[in-house]
Scaffold this motif. Structure first.
Motif, mmCIF file in Angstrom:
data_model
loop_
_atom_site.group_PDB
_atom_site.id
_atom_site.type_symbol
_atom_site.label_atom_id
_atom_site.label_comp_id
_atom_site.label_asym_id
_atom_site.label_seq_id
_atom_site.Cartn_x
_atom_site.Cartn_y
_atom_site.Cartn_z
ATOM 1 N N LEU A 206 0.825 -1.208 0.000
ATOM 2 C CA LEU A 206 0.000 0.000 0.000
ATOM 3 C C LEU A 206 0.860 1.258 0.000
ATOM 4 O O LEU A 206 0.594 2.213 -0.743
ATOM 5 N N GLU A 218 -5.646 5.965 0.553
ATOM 6 C CA GLU A 218 -5.848 4.535 0.739
ATOM 7 C C GLU A 218 -7.251 4.090 0.346
ATOM 8 O O GLU A 218 -7.478 2.932 0.004
ATOM 9 N N ARG A 229 -10.435 -0.209 5.950
ATOM 10 C CA ARG A 229 -9.729 0.881 6.632
ATOM 11 C C ARG A 229 -10.353 1.203 7.982
ATOM 12 O O ARG A 229 -9.651 1.566 8.917
#
Length: 383
Positions: A206, A218, A229
């Protein structure tokens, strides 16, 4: 028992001509007091029943975390009913269509982040009116979550095939069962991923992607499955939104069983999937093109087999987890029903074939969104 929940992205449409309507903000305004009256606001802003999405022509329905399939079934039905009731008050309806049959590219409205995405990604963003189905399954830790991602990645194309519900795009039959997949995969971070190996390996990937400056943040990591998340869950993101609520439930219980099976493999020392990522892309493409109407690539062999055989292999792979959750009969019957009567793409094409009017497709989809598919005796599957 792992908890699970779903996000359904629903199309807002004019019931007369089938055109998408940019009414998401208005629907949320209408639904908010009704949601509070029903006592559904206690989970906080990240788990509101209804949310706006990338386009104002769609609304996202979030379920609560559930333990049983019966609880999740009630959540899916309630969310669809709540959003449709609010849409009706504005002269619109909501339909579980993964792409709008009638559509012209529109600018992105809404918050500043979405506007920035629209400016940055051009036509990809303007044409990104697609509706997906995301299943969240609880995990004990990020390490377990990444182990799950690494061990179930090659099975996910089968879920895509079962959910296929987007044959039409820009007023034409695309020839695909899930054309949403083709549109969605224009995003640079979408699709299957390599084995990560560990939670640190996942974070490293990531970080490297974000450092390129291509994804804004993200939230734009659009893997077929990822760590959520905001919640301690694995988020399975590969599916089209399902026309029938019962099909959505079927895919959700299979997804939960996939997570549990992968976690059990990890705990017992089982290795990650050895399937190369390009082969998984081929499996995704074949599922997108044909749905369950032709052959699929067998996840364990990457060779074409009849769709019913591949679906049966998936159910055998997760049978123990389904049995322990009390979901075996539901998953078996639900998958057999999809194989027998088709997923949403087949109903859409059948509706269009009557008078060759795309508005008829939307009308049929609106009706099907708010009823269940017929149940079968599961005679097509041998477990």
């Amino acid at each position: 028992m792992r908890t699970f929940g779903v996000e359904e992205e629903l199309l807002i449409a004019d019931p007369a001509d089938g055109l998408p309507l940019a009414l998401a903000a208005d629907i949320l305004d209408v639904a908010a007091p009704r949601s509070e009256e029903a006592g559904r606001g206690e989970y906080g802003p990240d788990e509101a029943t209804l949310k706006s999405e990338f386009k104002q022509e769609q609304v996202e329905v979030n379920s609560r975390p559930c333990t049983t399939a019966a609880e999740l079934r009630a959540e899916i039905r309630a969310g669809r009913a709540l959003s449709d009731e609010a849409a009706r008050a504005l002269g619109a309806r909501v339909a579980a269509l993964a792409t709008p049959p009638v559509f012209h590219a529109t600018p992105t409205l809404g918050n500043q982040r979405y506007s920035t995405m629209g400016n940055e990604f051009g036509l990809i963003a303007r044409e990104q009116l697609t509706c997906g189905f995301h299943v969240h399954v609880s995990i004990d830790s990020p390490e377990e979550g990444v182990a799950v991602l690494d061990r179930m990645r090659h099975w996910l194309p089968v879920l895509l095939a079962l959910s296929a519900n987007s044959p039409f795009w820009m007023g034409a039959d695309t020839g695909f069962a899930s054309y949403r997949t083709q549109i969605w995969n224009r995003w640079p971070t979408a699709g299957p991923m390599d084995v990560f190996g560990s939670a640190n390996g996942y974070r490293a990937v990531l970080s490297e992607l974000l450092e390129t400056g291509v994804p804004l943040d993200e939230g734009m990591i659009y893997f077929d499955a990822r760590l959520s998340r905001g919640h301690p869950t694995v988020e399975v993101r590969i599916a089209d939104v399902c026309l029938y609520a019962e099909d959505a439930l079927t895919i959700a219980v299979i997804a939960r069983a996939l997570v549990e099976t992968a976690a059990a493999e990890w705990r017992s020392g089982g290795p990650p999937s050895s399937t190369i990522t390009p082969a998984i892309r081929m499996a995704n493409w074949k599922a997108s093109r044909f749905g369950i109407n032709n052959q699929l690539l067998h996840p364990q062999e990457q060779r074409p087999y009849p769709a019913a055989d591949v679906v049966g292999a998936l159910l055998r792979h997760v049978r123990r987890a389904l049995s322990e959750a009390g979901d075996l009969a539901l998953a078996r019957d639900g998958a057999a029903n999809i194989l027998r009567r088709g997923s949403g793409e087949r109903l859409q094409r059948q509706a269009y074939s009557q008078r060759r009017r795309l508005s008829d497709v939307v009308s049929a989809a609106i009706a099907s969104t708010h009823q269940d598919g017929e149940l079968s005796d599961a005679g097509l599957l041998s477990l």
